[in-house]
Write a protein that holds these residues in place. Structure first.
Motif, PDB file in Angstrom:
ATOM      1  N   LYS A  24      53.266  40.049  36.880  1.00 41.81           N
ATOM      2  CA  LYS A  24      52.190  40.284  35.970  1.00 41.81           C
ATOM      3  C   LYS A  24      51.271  41.256  36.428  1.00 41.81           C
ATOM      4  N   THR A  25      51.824  41.540  38.210  1.00 46.40           N
ATOM      5  CA  THR A  25      50.461  42.703  38.675  1.00 46.40           C
ATOM      6  C   THR A  25      51.064  43.454  38.416  1.00 46.40           C
ATOM      7  N   SER A 103      47.138  29.535  43.049  1.00 45.99           N
ATOM      8  CA  SER A 103      47.402  29.446  41.700  1.00 45.99           C
ATOM      9  C   SER A 103      47.559  31.377  41.426  1.00 45.99           C
ATOM     10  N   PHE A 104      47.709  31.561  40.023  1.00 40.94           N
ATOM     11  CA  PHE A 104      47.281  33.087  40.022  1.00 40.94           C
ATOM     12  C   PHE A 104      46.011  33.935  40.374  1.00 40.94           C
ATOM     13  N   ASN A 105      45.451  33.563  40.416  1.00 41.00           N
ATOM     14  CA  ASN A 105      43.743  33.580  40.138  1.00 41.00           C
ATOM     15  C   ASN A 105      43.234  34.511  41.407  1.00 41.00           C
ATOM     16  N   LEU A 108      45.618  37.375  43.353  1.00 43.01           N
ATOM     17  CA  LEU A 108      45.656  38.574  42.080  1.00 43.01           C
ATOM     18  C   LEU A 108      44.092  38.752  43.149  1.00 43.01           C
ATOM     19  N   LYS A 150      39.714  44.634  37.806  1.00 51.26           N
ATOM     20  CA  LYS A 150      39.870  43.464  37.721  1.00 51.26           C
ATOM     21  C   LYS A 150      39.156  43.024  35.788  1.00 51.26           C
ATOM     22  N   GLU A 152      39.224  39.741  33.304  1.00 56.22           N
ATOM     23  CA  GLU A 152      39.719  38.214  33.138  1.00 56.22           C
ATOM     24  C   GLU A 152      40.993  38.279  33.613  1.00 56.22           C
ATOM     25  N   TYR A 153      41.899  38.509  32.980  1.00 63.00           N
ATOM     26  CA  TYR A 153      42.880  37.257  33.538  1.00 63.00           C
ATOM     27  C   TYR A 153      44.470  38.869  34.212  1.00 63.00           C
ATOM     28  N   ARG A 154      43.455  39.918  34.260  1.00 64.07           N
ATOM     29  CA  ARG A 154      44.709  41.138  34.214  1.00 64.07           C
ATOM     30  C   ARG A 154      44.181  42.347  34.966  1.00 64.07           C
TER      31      ARG A 154
END
Length: 251
Positions: A24-25, A103-105, A108, A150, A152-154
């Motif tokens: 996802k990154t 967590s994904f956050n 990241l 960066k 939001e979530y992407r």
């Protein structure tokens, strides 16, 4: 820029989770996944690796032991369920420390830190060339023509050529392109470090602009497209000195 990473963990589910985060990154790519420190060590001795997501508590060779025996070390992000290893991890000068469950956050944040570190190193690389006399000469090179922001979530890829201006908006920066308004949490100072200094200049406490997008300058106002930007007293001398020193105009 793609960061070549490996995942090392003796738990298959943990490897799968990190792999899903990597997928996802945009700036990460996996070049190997390993369930033991020994296998990872053999791979790193024979292959280029930029970043390792490395579990600490493994049976054959712990993550800490692996880092200690490596001669050529990639950036290390430790992943572990045991908080007590954090101090030892930072003693080894690792990039970051992720406590499971991850967590994904938080992932990241660590990945972004690695990207900043590697990006800064790339910009400092020296290119050596041989001139007609056979002498070696050197000059700084910058390989990147884009950054990831960066939002939001992407992580949003933004080419330098696309940026029309950057505007400060309280706790956010607005990066304006012809097709998007990208909001990112970042300081002006941090973004200025990421942008090529020969192409971007700050003209106001609230604005950074790309020099080649300027259409006209009149009465201390800069025009880009249909928008006008004031050149503040604080940045006025620096702005005009930059234009003159860069050969864009003469007095």
């Amino acid at each position: 820029m793609k960061i070549r990473c490996i995942i090392v963990d003796d738990e298959p589910l943990a490897v799968s989770k990190i792999q899903a985060f990597v997928d996802k990154t945009p700036f990460l790519e996996t070049v190997g996944s390993f369930y033991s420190g020994i296998s990872a060590l053999e791979f790193m001795q024979n292959n280029e690796v930029d970043l390792a997501f490395l579990d600490i508590q493994m049976d054959d060779l712990t993550g800490i032991q692996l880092v200690e025996v490596l001669k050529k070390k990639p950036l290390i992000i430790f992943t572990t369920a045991y908080e007590q290893y954090a101090i030892k991890g930072f003693d080894l000068d690792v990039c970051d420390y992720l406590l499971k469950p991850i967590s994904f956050n938080r992932f990241l944040q660590a990945a972004n830190k690695a990207y900043d570190h590697i990006s800064a190193s790339v910009k400092k690389e020296i290119a050596f060339t041989v001139d007609s006399s056979g002498s070696m000469s050197s000059g700084s090179i910058e390989k990147n023509d884009f950054i990831f922001l960066k939002t939001e979530y992407r992580m949003q890829k933004v080419s330098f050529d696309e940026i029309l201006y950057v505007q400060g908006m309280k706790d956010y920066l607005l990066v304006k392109t012809p097709t998007a308004n990208i909001m990112t949490i970042m300081t002006f100072k941090k973004l200025e470090e990421m942008l090529p200094s020969k192409d971007f200049i700050r003209i106001h406490k609230s604005y950074i602009i790309p020099v080649k997008k300027i259409e006209s300058i009149e009465r201390n106002m800069v025009k880009i497209g249909t928008k006008f930007f004031a050149i503040s007293d604080t940045y006025r001398k620096e702005f005009y000195d930059f234009l003159q020193n860069s050969g864009f105009y003469t007095t």
